[in-house]
Design an enzyme around this catalytic site. Structure first.
Site, PDB file in Angstrom:
ATOM      1  N   ARG A  50       0.827  -1.222   0.000  1.00  0.00           N
ATOM      2  CA  ARG A  50       0.000   0.000   0.000  1.00  0.00           C
ATOM      3  C   ARG A  50       0.857   1.267   0.000  1.00  0.00           C
ATOM      4  NH1 ARG A  50      -3.722  -3.174  -1.884  1.00  0.00           N
ATOM      5  NH2 ARG A  50      -4.502  -4.705  -0.407  1.00  0.00           N
ATOM      6  N   ASN A  72       2.365  -7.608   7.713  1.00  0.00           N
ATOM      7  CA  ASN A  72       2.414  -8.947   7.123  1.00  0.00           C
ATOM      8  C   ASN A  72       3.907  -9.286   7.088  1.00  0.00           C
ATOM      9  OD1 ASN A  72      -0.418  -9.074   6.616  1.00  0.00           O
ATOM     10  ND2 ASN A  72      -0.078  -7.642   4.946  1.00  0.00           N
ATOM     11  N   GLU A 113      -6.295 -12.052   8.280  1.00  0.00           N
ATOM     12  CA  GLU A 113      -5.971 -12.197   6.859  1.00  0.00           C
ATOM     13  C   GLU A 113      -4.868 -13.219   6.615  1.00  0.00           C
ATOM     14  OE1 GLU A 113      -5.172  -8.108   5.663  1.00  0.00           O
ATOM     15  OE2 GLU A 113      -7.299  -7.808   5.262  1.00  0.00           O
ATOM     16  N   ARG A 145     -18.812  -8.135   9.075  1.00  0.00           N
ATOM     17  CA  ARG A 145     -17.398  -7.947   9.391  1.00  0.00           C
ATOM     18  C   ARG A 145     -17.184  -6.799  10.380  1.00  0.00           C
ATOM     19  NH1 ARG A 145     -12.802  -6.463   4.846  1.00  0.00           N
ATOM     20  NH2 ARG A 145     -11.433  -5.328   6.264  1.00  0.00           N
ATOM     21  N   LYS A 159      -7.854   0.099  14.389  1.00  0.00           N
ATOM     22  CA  LYS A 159      -8.060   1.062  13.302  1.00  0.00           C
ATOM     23  C   LYS A 159      -9.150   2.053  13.680  1.00  0.00           C
ATOM     24  CE  LYS A 159      -6.345  -1.869   9.583  1.00  0.00           C
ATOM     25  NZ  LYS A 159      -6.508  -2.403   8.221  1.00  0.00           N
ATOM     26  N   ASP A 184     -12.177  -0.748   7.427  1.00  0.00           N
ATOM     27  CA  ASP A 184     -10.791  -0.707   6.974  1.00  0.00           C
ATOM     28  C   ASP A 184     -10.427   0.599   6.277  1.00  0.00           C
ATOM     29  OD1 ASP A 184      -8.257  -1.397   6.320  1.00  0.00           O
ATOM     30  OD2 ASP A 184      -8.770  -2.862   4.770  1.00  0.00           O
ATOM     31  N   GLU A 242      -4.982   3.446  15.332  1.00  0.00           N
ATOM     32  CA  GLU A 242      -4.237   3.279  14.085  1.00  0.00           C
ATOM     33  C   GLU A 242      -4.954   4.035  12.978  1.00  0.00           C
ATOM     34  OE1 GLU A 242      -2.819  -0.723  13.053  1.00  0.00           O
ATOM     35  OE2 GLU A 242      -3.311  -0.358  10.949  1.00  0.00           O
ATOM     36  N   GLU A 261      -4.538   4.254   0.737  1.00  0.00           N
ATOM     37  CA  GLU A 261      -4.938   3.002   0.092  1.00  0.00           C
ATOM     38  C   GLU A 261      -6.320   3.110  -0.546  1.00  0.00           C
ATOM     39  OE1 GLU A 261      -4.978  -0.392   2.710  1.00  0.00           O
ATOM     40  OE2 GLU A 261      -5.985  -1.665   1.240  1.00  0.00           O
ATOM     41  N   TRP A 300     -15.097  -9.818   1.126  1.00  0.00           N
ATOM     42  CA  TRP A 300     -14.117  -9.119   0.298  1.00  0.00           C
ATOM     43  C   TRP A 300     -14.820  -8.437  -0.872  1.00  0.00           C
ATOM     44  CZ3 TRP A 300      -9.724 -13.404   0.062  1.00  0.00           C
ATOM     45  CH2 TRP A 300      -9.034 -13.368   1.277  1.00  0.00           C
TER      46      TRP A 300
HETATM   47  C1  BDP Z   1      -5.796  -3.616   4.599  1.00  0.00           C
HETATM   48  C2  BDP Z   1      -4.803  -3.705   3.498  1.00  0.00           C
HETATM   49  C3  BDP Z   1      -3.799  -4.806   3.668  1.00  0.00           C
HETATM   50  C4  BDP Z   1      -3.242  -4.766   5.085  1.00  0.00           C
HETATM   51  C5  BDP Z   1      -4.368  -4.829   6.083  1.00  0.00           C
HETATM   52  C6  BDP Z   1      -3.890  -4.643   7.501  1.00  0.00           C
HETATM   53  O1  BDP Z   1      -5.490  -3.893   2.282  1.00  0.00           O
HETATM   54  O2  BDP Z   1      -2.811  -4.638   2.703  1.00  0.00           O
HETATM   55  O3  BDP Z   1      -2.357  -5.802   5.304  1.00  0.00           O
HETATM   56  O4  BDP Z   1      -5.257  -3.785   5.860  1.00  0.00           O
HETATM   57  O5  BDP Z   1      -4.060  -3.546   8.023  1.00  0.00           O
HETATM   58  O6  BDP Z   1      -6.263  -2.322   4.575  1.00  0.00           O
HETATM   59  O7  BDP Z   1      -3.372  -5.580   8.101  1.00  0.00           O
END
Ligand code: BDP
Length: 702
Positions: free
Chosen positions: A165, A207, A288, A333, A357, A362, A384, A390, A540
């Site tokens: 991102r 990640n 994820e 979700r 977050k 998201d 966060e 993104e 998704w």
């Molecule tokens: C999402 C993103 C992904 C991130 C995930 C996260 O698409 O790339 O890994 O959040 O925050 O917004 O872990």
């Protein structure tokens, strides 16, 4: 001006009377000498004064009555000055500072002081900004300190230098040349962060790759930590939960297994041998596809506390993310992080922070605040935000994010009665947690101007300012940033500030109006994909979020639907729960609303929605006009760069509007109201668009 200097632009002042006044202040400077932090602060002062005033500062060896500016920590000051400032020292803690015009030996002088060296660092940067903003210093009186403990950037940087991102080039961290080669950018990165009070950085992606924890990388990490230390910045790393298996040779990562625990204890000791002030671990677990304690039927608490125990002897912290959503229960979700975490309130160790977050889905252009804020009074709960855009047009669209951040921070959770704003939840003023913090997912890369879009620098800057003080207004921040970056001419400042302040609503309007969300095309999240419904996990797919049908559109999260509203305090839940009382900004977030429902402005939902999309497009046209009108105040290159970007933004705002409206029209089956500019192409055309190259995408991710 290529943007490299960011808001630390110390160019010579055009106003000669102000130069004279400032030169007087800097005739004779005492600057306490003796630590790395003080040295870099003094160098910064030199650089700033040289740039803005054209003078080489003369530093005196000791405090004397000829001094016009005195910069020293409390214990190094003349007793008279200490006495004058006595009460101020009590209120500024370890990181705060005082900038004050006082009488000393019969003369008016300026003192910058603090309890600790790092306060001097922050005080000097503030002082330079006052000069950048042409502030009158004669009666200056600033007592300031950060409201949060941890003020951090989270880099989603991979070890191959791609940035998840990330839209501003590749990662700053050159792992191949580290530890021996210290890129000047590391230093300038630290200066920029210190100037806004950021005191922590997570170098690598949530990640995570376990490799970062191997000796080869730790040596490189230590080199970066050495660069950042004098700037008050601690280094943190993401810890891959399965690292004991991947790099430790164990056959489990079960947090209750003693071998696993010992492995992490040893890991922590080794890290602290190399980096004595290492900040700690950031962990994305059971989210994820990332490994976590649930793989062993253990809980988030088991996982977080196991790592916290390893770090505790070294004063390190664990930042455990709450960004989870299950593939098993897909009803809503938005409810899942709360459901998984709130039952654990009070169970995490004191050196654990739970990082949530800002909203329950998201990082969308607009979300209601996350219901976890206020709901975990016995947990160190950390915010966060995402600085990298993104879901807001990457580094192509001009969107001033402090406006979004401010909206979240000012939201009233009612958790401990009226006035329990999110800002007060995270600054700890109500529940007094052991640790407070805020993180921003970085928008920084190795582009010459660091952030891709020149105005995206304002988002880095603004995040830092809000991390220092979450009660600041976005307008103040825009004003500071513009003056520090460009100039003080109000003919430039006023219109451009307005443009910035309106830019966030524009992107909401042309992408996701009236509470719509997650309508982005697959994986890259750049353009519109409201029709997408073929991804393996239901949540998704954009169709999961808008639920458009012949009757209407929106996700019913009221008590007649998923009942996500019940996660909020009663006062808030009550307001969100009915179509009539729900703010229209969140209407389709909480309700499935009939196409002919009458909005507050008298329009039907269908017409009102269409008009919002159009308004977004019109707002971008207005931004172009504004930028055009201030052309005389910037260089040709600066003008052109932003102008080109704004024109792409306009083209893409139309794309969003046309694609979305044509698609939703297949459900509403109604004509567009008269003020809508007719779409240029057909729905089939928009659906057929491919986006072959997008930066920042996730590998192996649909
Ligand atoms: C999402 C993103 C992904 C991130 C995930 C996260 O698409 O790339 O890994 O959040 O925050 O917004 O872990």
């Amino acid at each position: 001006p290529n943007g490299y200097n960011l808001w630390l632009n110390y160019s010579q002042k055009p106003n000669s009377s102000i130069i004279k006044e400032y030169q007087k202040v800097s005739t004779s400077v005492y600057f306490q000498n003796e630590s790395d932090v003080l040295n870099v602060s003094r160098e910064e002062l030199k650089r700033g004064l040289k740039g803005m005033l054209g003078v080489d500062v003369l530093f005196s060896d000791a405090i004397s009555k000829s001094n016009t500016l005195i910069i020293a920590t409390k214990n190094n000051l003349h007793q008279d000055i200490q006495n004058t400032l006595e009460t101020n020292y009590k209120s500024i803690g370890d990181e705060g500072f005082i900038i004050k015009s006082i009488q000393f030996k019969g003369k008016q002088i300026i003192v910058i002081s603090a309890n600790q060296d790092v306060g001097i660092l922050y005080g000097v940067f503030r002082f330079l900004r006052l000069l950048q903003m042409e502030t009158d210093l004669s009666t200056i009186h600033i007592i300031d300190s950060p409201k949060l403990d941890l003020r951090m950037l989270n880099h989603w940087d991979n070890l191959d230098r791609t940035v998840e991102r990330g839209y501003a080039g590749f990662s700053l961290w050159n792992w191949q040349k580290l530890p021996d080669f210290i890129d000047q950018r590391y230093i300038d990165y630290a200066r920029a962060n210190a100037s806004i009070g950021i005191n922590g950085t997570v170098l690598n992606n949530v990640n995570a790759s376990a490799l970062i924890l191997t000796p080869m990388y730790l040596e490189k990490v230590a080199a970066l930590a050495n660069v950042f230390r004098p700037y008050g910045i601690k280094v943190y790393l993401t810890a891959r939960f399965s690292a004991p298996i991947e790099i430790g040779g164990l056959d489990t990562a079960d947090p209750l297994n003693s071998e696993v625990q010992n492995w992490w204890n040893t890991m922590a000791s080794n890290i602290y041998k190399a980096i004595p002030d290492f900040g700690g671990f950031l962990v994305k677990a059971n989210s994820e596809g990332q490994p976590g304690p649930q793989n062993y039927n253990r809980t988030h608490v088991d996982g977080a506390n196991m790592l916290a125990k390893a770090l505790q002897p070294h004063n390190g912290v664990v930042i455990w993310r709450s960004f989870v959503y299950s593939e098993h229960d897909v009803t809503d979700r938005a409810k899942q992080a709360y459901s998984e975490f709130v039952p654990f309130d009070g169970k995490f160790m004191d050196n654990v922070l739970v990082q949530s977050k800002n909203g329950p889905i998201d990082f969308q252009p607009r979300e209601p605040f996350h219901p976890m804020f206020g709901a975990m009074p016995n947990t160190n709960l950390m915010m966060e935000f995402q600085i990298t855009q993104e879901y807001l047009g990457f580094s192509t669209h001009l969107v001033f994010l402090p406006k979004l951040f401010e909206e979240v921070l000012k939201a009233d959770t009612y958790a401990q009665g009226k006035g329990t704003t999110v800002a007060k939840v995270i600054d700890g003023s109500i529940t007094k947690p052991k640790l407070t913090g805020i993180a921003g997912v970085s928008n920084i890369g190795n582009d010459i101007n660091w952030t891709g879009h020149p105005f995206a620098q304002a988002n880095w800057y603004g995040f830092g300012r809000l991390a220092w003080n979450p009660h600041l207004s976005s307008e103040t921040i825009a004003d500071e940033w513009l003056r520090a970056t460009y100039c003080n001419n109000s003919k430039f400042i006023e219109p451009v500030k307005n443009m910035m302040l309106n830019s966030r609503e524009a992107v909401v309007n042309y992408m996701n109006p009236l509470g719509l969300h997650h309508l982005f095309d697959t994986n890259h999240h750049y353009g519109p994909g409201p029709w997408v419904s073929n991804l393996s996990r239901p949540e998704w797919n954009p169709t999961y979020y808008h639920k458009a049908d012949e009757n209407g559109i929106g996700f019913n999260r009221s008590s007649t639907g998923s009942n996500a509203v019940e996660q909020y305090a009663n006062e808030v839940a009550h307001v969100f729960n009915t179509v009539e009382t729900c703010p229209e900004d969140y209407l389709l977030w909480f309700h499935h609303v009939p196409w002919d429902y009458k909005l507050k402005n008298g329009e039907s939902l269908w017409n009102g929605l269409a008009l919002k999309y159009q308004e977004g497009v019109n707002q971008v046209s207005q931004m172009i006009a504004t930028w055009n009108a201030v052309k005389p105040y910037v260089s040709e290159a600066e003008y052109k760069e932003v102008d080109m970007l704004l024109n792409i933004q306009l083209k893409e705002a139309k794309w969003w509007k046309d694609a979305s409206l044509l698609y939703f029209q297949t459900f509403s089956k109604q004509p567009f109201p008269k003020d809508i500019v007719k779409p240029e192409k057909s729905l089939e055309y928009y659906k057929s668009l491919k986006f072959p190259f997008a930066p920042g995408i996730r590998p192996h991710w649909d």
